[in-house]
Design an enzyme around this catalytic site. Sequence first.
Site, PDB file in Angstrom:
ATOM      1  N   HIS A  33       0.391  -1.276   0.135  1.00  0.00           N
ATOM      2  CA  HIS A  33      -0.291   0.208  -0.376  1.00  0.00           C
ATOM      3  C   HIS A  33       0.585   1.254  -0.421  1.00  0.00           C
ATOM      4  CE1 HIS A  33      -3.116   2.618   1.117  1.00  0.00           C
ATOM      5  NE2 HIS A  33      -2.831   3.453   1.656  1.00  0.00           N
TER       6      HIS A  33
ATOM      7  N   ASN B  11      12.202  13.464  14.016  1.00  0.00           N
ATOM      8  CA  ASN B  11      11.232  13.286  14.495  1.00  0.00           C
ATOM      9  C   ASN B  11      10.765  14.675  14.654  1.00  0.00           C
ATOM     10  OD1 ASN B  11      10.098  11.013  13.402  1.00  0.00           O
ATOM     11  ND2 ASN B  11      10.191   9.736  14.893  1.00  0.00           N
TER      12      ASN B  11
ATOM     13  N   TYR C 109       7.647  17.025  14.130  1.00  0.00           N
ATOM     14  CA  TYR C 109       6.349  17.279  14.988  1.00  0.00           C
ATOM     15  C   TYR C 109       6.968  17.865  15.370  1.00  0.00           C
ATOM     16  CZ  TYR C 109       6.073  12.994  12.407  1.00  0.00           C
ATOM     17  OH  TYR C 109       5.441  11.934  11.431  1.00  0.00           O
TER      18      TYR C 109
ATOM     19  N   ASP D 296      11.168  17.349  22.595  1.00  0.00           N
ATOM     20  CA  ASP D 296      10.822  18.782  21.656  1.00  0.00           C
ATOM     21  C   ASP D 296       9.319  19.298  22.556  1.00  0.00           C
ATOM     22  OD1 ASP D 296       7.932  18.192  20.894  1.00  0.00           O
ATOM     23  OD2 ASP D 296       9.692  16.599  19.579  1.00  0.00           O
TER      24      ASP D 296
ATOM     25  N   ARG E  57       1.537   5.724  12.608  1.00  0.00           N
ATOM     26  CA  ARG E  57       1.473   7.077  12.122  1.00  0.00           C
ATOM     27  C   ARG E  57      -0.664   7.926  13.200  1.00  0.00           C
ATOM     28  NH1 ARG E  57       1.914   6.080   6.629  1.00  0.00           N
ATOM     29  NH2 ARG E  57       4.107   6.678   6.369  1.00  0.00           N
TER      30      ARG E  57
ATOM     31  N   GLY F 177      10.805   5.066  11.097  1.00  0.00           N
ATOM     32  CA  GLY F 177      11.834   5.765  11.800  1.00  0.00           C
ATOM     33  C   GLY F 177      11.576   5.021  13.366  1.00  0.00           C
TER      34      GLY F 177
HETATM   35  P1  ADP Z   1       7.101   8.583  10.834  1.00  0.00           P
HETATM   36  O1  ADP Z   1       7.789   8.330   9.246  1.00  0.00           O
HETATM   37  O2  ADP Z   1       5.373   8.734  10.375  1.00  0.00           O
HETATM   38  O3  ADP Z   1       7.805  10.170  11.551  1.00  0.00           O
HETATM   39  P2  ADP Z   1       7.960   7.375  12.556  1.00  0.00           P
HETATM   40  O4  ADP Z   1       7.935   6.032  12.677  1.00  0.00           O
HETATM   41  O5  ADP Z   1       8.822   7.989  13.166  1.00  0.00           O
HETATM   42  O6  ADP Z   1       7.304   7.777  11.069  1.00  0.00           O
HETATM   43  O7  ADP Z   1       6.736   8.165  13.995  1.00  0.00           O
HETATM   44  C1  ADP Z   1       5.607   6.779  14.230  1.00  0.00           C
HETATM   45  C2  ADP Z   1       4.780   8.459  14.692  1.00  0.00           C
HETATM   46  O8  ADP Z   1       4.591   8.417  16.025  1.00  0.00           O
HETATM   47  C3  ADP Z   1       4.451   9.715  13.528  1.00  0.00           C
HETATM   48  O9  ADP Z   1       3.930   9.247  12.607  1.00  0.00           O
HETATM   49  C4  ADP Z   1       3.985  10.708  14.559  1.00  0.00           C
HETATM   50  O10 ADP Z   1       2.700  10.533  14.266  1.00  0.00           O
HETATM   51  C5  ADP Z   1       4.336   9.980  16.165  1.00  0.00           C
HETATM   52  N1  ADP Z   1       5.465  10.201  16.025  1.00  0.00           N
HETATM   53  C6  ADP Z   1       7.156  10.043  16.534  1.00  0.00           C
HETATM   54  N2  ADP Z   1       6.894  11.060  17.194  1.00  0.00           N
HETATM   55  C7  ADP Z   1       7.113  11.762  17.504  1.00  0.00           C
HETATM   56  C8  ADP Z   1       7.630  13.458  17.910  1.00  0.00           C
HETATM   57  N3  ADP Z   1       8.057  14.408  18.467  1.00  0.00           N
HETATM   58  N4  ADP Z   1       6.091  14.853  18.635  1.00  0.00           N
HETATM   59  C9  ADP Z   1       4.818  13.776  17.385  1.00  0.00           C
HETATM   60  N5  ADP Z   1       4.447  12.662  17.479  1.00  0.00           N
HETATM   61  C10 ADP Z   1       5.807  12.036  16.789  1.00  0.00           C
END
Ligand code: ADP
Length: 321
Positions: free
Chosen positions: A108, A228, A232, A255, A274, A289
């Site tokens: 997907h 990240n 975010y 953060d 996500r 990630g």
């Molecule tokens: P992505 O590539 O979507 O960032 P990750 O596996 O790194 O995927 O993170 C998964 C999800 O966790 C992100 O899509 C986001 O919704 C949430 N996330 C990760 N780190 C943070 C952060 N520092 N602040 C807010 N949300 C976060």
Amino acid sequence: ALDHIGRIVLVNRAAEVIFGRVQEEVKTKYLIELVRDSELDELVSRVLVGGQPGSIELVKDRSIVLNQISPIFADNGRTRGAVIVSHDVTDLRRLEQMRTDFVGNVSHELRTPLTSIKGFVETLLDGAAEIPSLRSKFLHIIQTETLRLQSLIEDLLTLSRLENKDKRVESTAKLSLVQKAFEKIKPVIEPYAEARALKLQIELPEDLPAVLMGTDLLSQILLNLLENAVKYTSEGLVWLTGTVKEDKVVLEFGDTGCGIPKEDLPRIFERFYRVDKARSREQGGTGLGLSIVKHIIEDSGGVISVKSKVGEGTVFICELP
Ligand code: ADP
């Protein structure tokens, strides 16, 4: 083991555990006393009468048990009884399900950018290429989607390398300094934070002990978590602090960003999970990630946890040997 009319002759220890009944209770009774399942009972009758083996999977509480039933023959060729071999296949089935889900998710994720690229290429070929403003806009979209495909494939390869590696050799072979790992990603993360007008605060004391993993893996953790944090956060601060707690190095990545809702917290380390799909995509996220970070940390014997409040910010805490 059952006799020719389906009465229990023998129940071994493992079967007593799987079915939760002891041999003394059920010996000489009919099978249904041990396993209260009419489908299994019918199948056993068929095996005893027809002399053909059979198998059936039963769900009991939360476990899945595969039962293979083989007839036992007497010298005159008649069935003398049957043996049922029961395997608890719960973990196996769960892994199979995870693999199916994973393949579905990957397909997907790959299809979405490809569909978009295909659409814009067709529009360009249909004449949009003649209009300079459209041409440039569409080519930029194609470029973004291509980069997304590239990061997705890079993340998938990282995961597959992590899963294939000989962990024992890796985790004992290397020691790395956090400062050194940070220097490697500094040229990427500093301009990224700057472009989003965020303050980046790195507090790693000179005498912070080395941690038990390769520098590349440590850099990958720092990069994913700091990226990240920046991704975010729309205003304020992103920080990384290093301290020592007992025999662990504790790294905190904080953060002042959007935060993560409480109900999503337990799932964010899952592959492709996500909180806000649209936002993650828009920022070039792959949803892999954090699963990569968790994988690396747990391989090295460390633990990762997270605290977050919506609208206030997020802190990831890594305790590394
Ligand atoms: P992505 O590539 O979507 O960032 P990750 O596996 O790194 O995927 O993170 C998964 C999800 O966790 C992100 O899509 C986001 O919704 C949430 N996330 C990760 N780190 C943070 C952060 N520092 N602040 C807010 N949300 C976060």
